[in-house]
Write an enzyme that holds these catalytic residues in place. Sequence first.
Site, PDB file in Angstrom:
ATOM      1  N   LYS A  45       0.746  -1.621  -0.105  1.00 32.84           N
ATOM      2  CA  LYS A  45      -0.126  -0.210  -0.163  1.00 32.84           C
ATOM      3  C   LYS A  45       1.295   1.204  -0.228  1.00 32.84           C
ATOM      4  O   LYS A  45       1.473   1.350   0.911  1.00 32.84           O
ATOM      5  CB  LYS A  45      -0.756   0.178   1.347  1.00 32.84           C
ATOM      6  CG  LYS A  45      -2.156  -0.130   1.497  1.00 32.84           C
ATOM      7  CD  LYS A  45      -3.146   0.124   1.862  1.00 32.84           C
ATOM      8  CE  LYS A  45      -3.921  -0.839   3.076  1.00 32.84           C
ATOM      9  NZ  LYS A  45      -4.278  -0.354   4.212  1.00 32.84           N
ATOM     10  N   ARG A  94     -15.600   6.721  16.287  1.00 31.95           N
ATOM     11  CA  ARG A  94     -15.851   7.797  15.870  1.00 31.95           C
ATOM     12  C   ARG A  94     -17.141   7.680  15.521  1.00 31.95           C
ATOM     13  O   ARG A  94     -17.981   8.425  16.115  1.00 31.95           O
ATOM     14  CB  ARG A  94     -14.833   7.960  14.913  1.00 31.95           C
ATOM     15  CG  ARG A  94     -13.845   8.866  15.228  1.00 31.95           C
ATOM     16  CD  ARG A  94     -12.812   9.045  13.867  1.00 31.95           C
ATOM     17  NE  ARG A  94     -12.969   8.465  13.070  1.00 31.95           N
ATOM     18  CZ  ARG A  94     -11.860   8.208  12.317  1.00 31.95           C
ATOM     19  NH1 ARG A  94     -11.648   8.672  11.566  1.00 31.95           N
ATOM     20  NH2 ARG A  94     -11.686   6.674  11.527  1.00 31.95           N
TER      21      ARG A  94
HETATM   22  P1  ADP Z   1      -6.147   2.203  10.603  1.00 25.60           P
HETATM   23  O1  ADP Z   1      -5.515   1.572   8.950  1.00 25.60           O
HETATM   24  O2  ADP Z   1      -5.737   0.694  12.461  1.00 25.60           O
HETATM   25  O3  ADP Z   1      -7.761   2.344  10.430  1.00 25.60           O
HETATM   26  P2  ADP Z   1      -6.474   4.740  11.388  1.00 25.60           P
HETATM   27  O4  ADP Z   1      -4.969   5.691  11.879  1.00 25.60           O
HETATM   28  O5  ADP Z   1      -6.698   5.432  10.257  1.00 25.60           O
HETATM   29  O6  ADP Z   1      -5.691   3.805  11.627  1.00 25.60           O
HETATM   30  O7  ADP Z   1      -6.299   4.543  12.753  1.00 25.60           O
HETATM   31  C1  ADP Z   1      -5.701   4.822  14.114  1.00 25.60           C
HETATM   32  C2  ADP Z   1      -7.462   4.263  14.896  1.00 25.60           C
HETATM   33  O8  ADP Z   1      -7.707   5.578  15.512  1.00 25.60           O
HETATM   34  C3  ADP Z   1      -8.728   3.503  14.544  1.00 25.60           C
HETATM   35  O9  ADP Z   1      -9.307   3.079  15.601  1.00 25.60           O
HETATM   36  C4  ADP Z   1      -9.467   4.798  14.632  1.00 25.60           C
HETATM   37  O10 ADP Z   1     -11.074   4.138  14.491  1.00 25.60           O
HETATM   38  C5  ADP Z   1      -9.060   5.983  15.933  1.00 25.60           C
HETATM   39  N1  ADP Z   1      -9.258   7.139  15.189  1.00 25.60           N
HETATM   40  C6  ADP Z   1      -8.913   7.651  14.019  1.00 25.60           C
HETATM   41  N2  ADP Z   1      -9.872   8.655  14.011  1.00 25.60           N
HETATM   42  C7  ADP Z   1      -9.925   9.335  15.649  1.00 25.60           C
HETATM   43  C8  ADP Z   1     -10.128  10.576  16.060  1.00 25.60           C
HETATM   44  N3  ADP Z   1     -10.103  11.448  14.736  1.00 25.60           N
HETATM   45  N4  ADP Z   1     -11.217  10.469  17.346  1.00 25.60           N
HETATM   46  C9  ADP Z   1     -11.190   8.448  17.609  1.00 25.60           C
HETATM   47  N5  ADP Z   1      -9.935   7.773  16.646  1.00 25.60           N
HETATM   48  C10 ADP Z   1      -9.992   8.052  15.582  1.00 25.60           C
END
Ligand code: ADP
Length: 154
Positions: A45, A94
């Site tokens: 990716k 979220r």
């Molecule tokens: P992944 O690709 O594993 O989903 P992310 O970097 O997108 O990784 O997110 C990691 C974690 O952080 C996930 O559990 C996601 O739901 C959480 N997360 C992302 N943005 C927020 C936010 N604004 N508030 C709370 N949790 C968040």
Amino acid sequence: MDKMDKIAIFPGSFDPYTKGHHDIVSRGLTIFDRIIIAIGHNSQKKRYFDIDRMEQNIRLAFEGEERVSIIVYNRLTAGLAREYDARYLLRGLRNTTDFEYENSISQVNKYLNQELETVFLITSPQFAAISSSIIREVHKYGGDITDFLPYPLD
Ligand code: ADP
């Protein structure tokens, strides 16, 4: 490190690491003794933000906080947890879309490592709308994203 320490892994893509993620880790520190932020590296990716630079940025955001460490990994999260003696996975929620996804991966992680519990923290309302994918989109078209990040963008 104490053998009884409660260690959690906070796994994610963090492309980029946002104030929403930072809030989850900061609040997680009131529950766990140590948190390992694990940046998933998938060679298949393509990332938008450079992974080594993101690791440095997260380090900067936690400067002076010895209970937080940051690693890059490319293996099963359940196996990583075993290697680091972590019995908890920390994840943020979220909305119902997050829930559907998190529900299934936490079941799989439990199947792969029975000693592992996933602990979910509900997003703080001021960060609920922050998502890495929207931030990438804003950045791509020249918008200012600094308000969404807990470190200065270089
Ligand atoms: P992944 O690709 O594993 O989903 P992310 O970097 O997108 O990784 O997110 C990691 C974690 O952080 C996930 O559990 C996601 O739901 C959480 N997360 C992302 N943005 C927020 C936010 N604004 N508030 C709370 N949790 C968040």
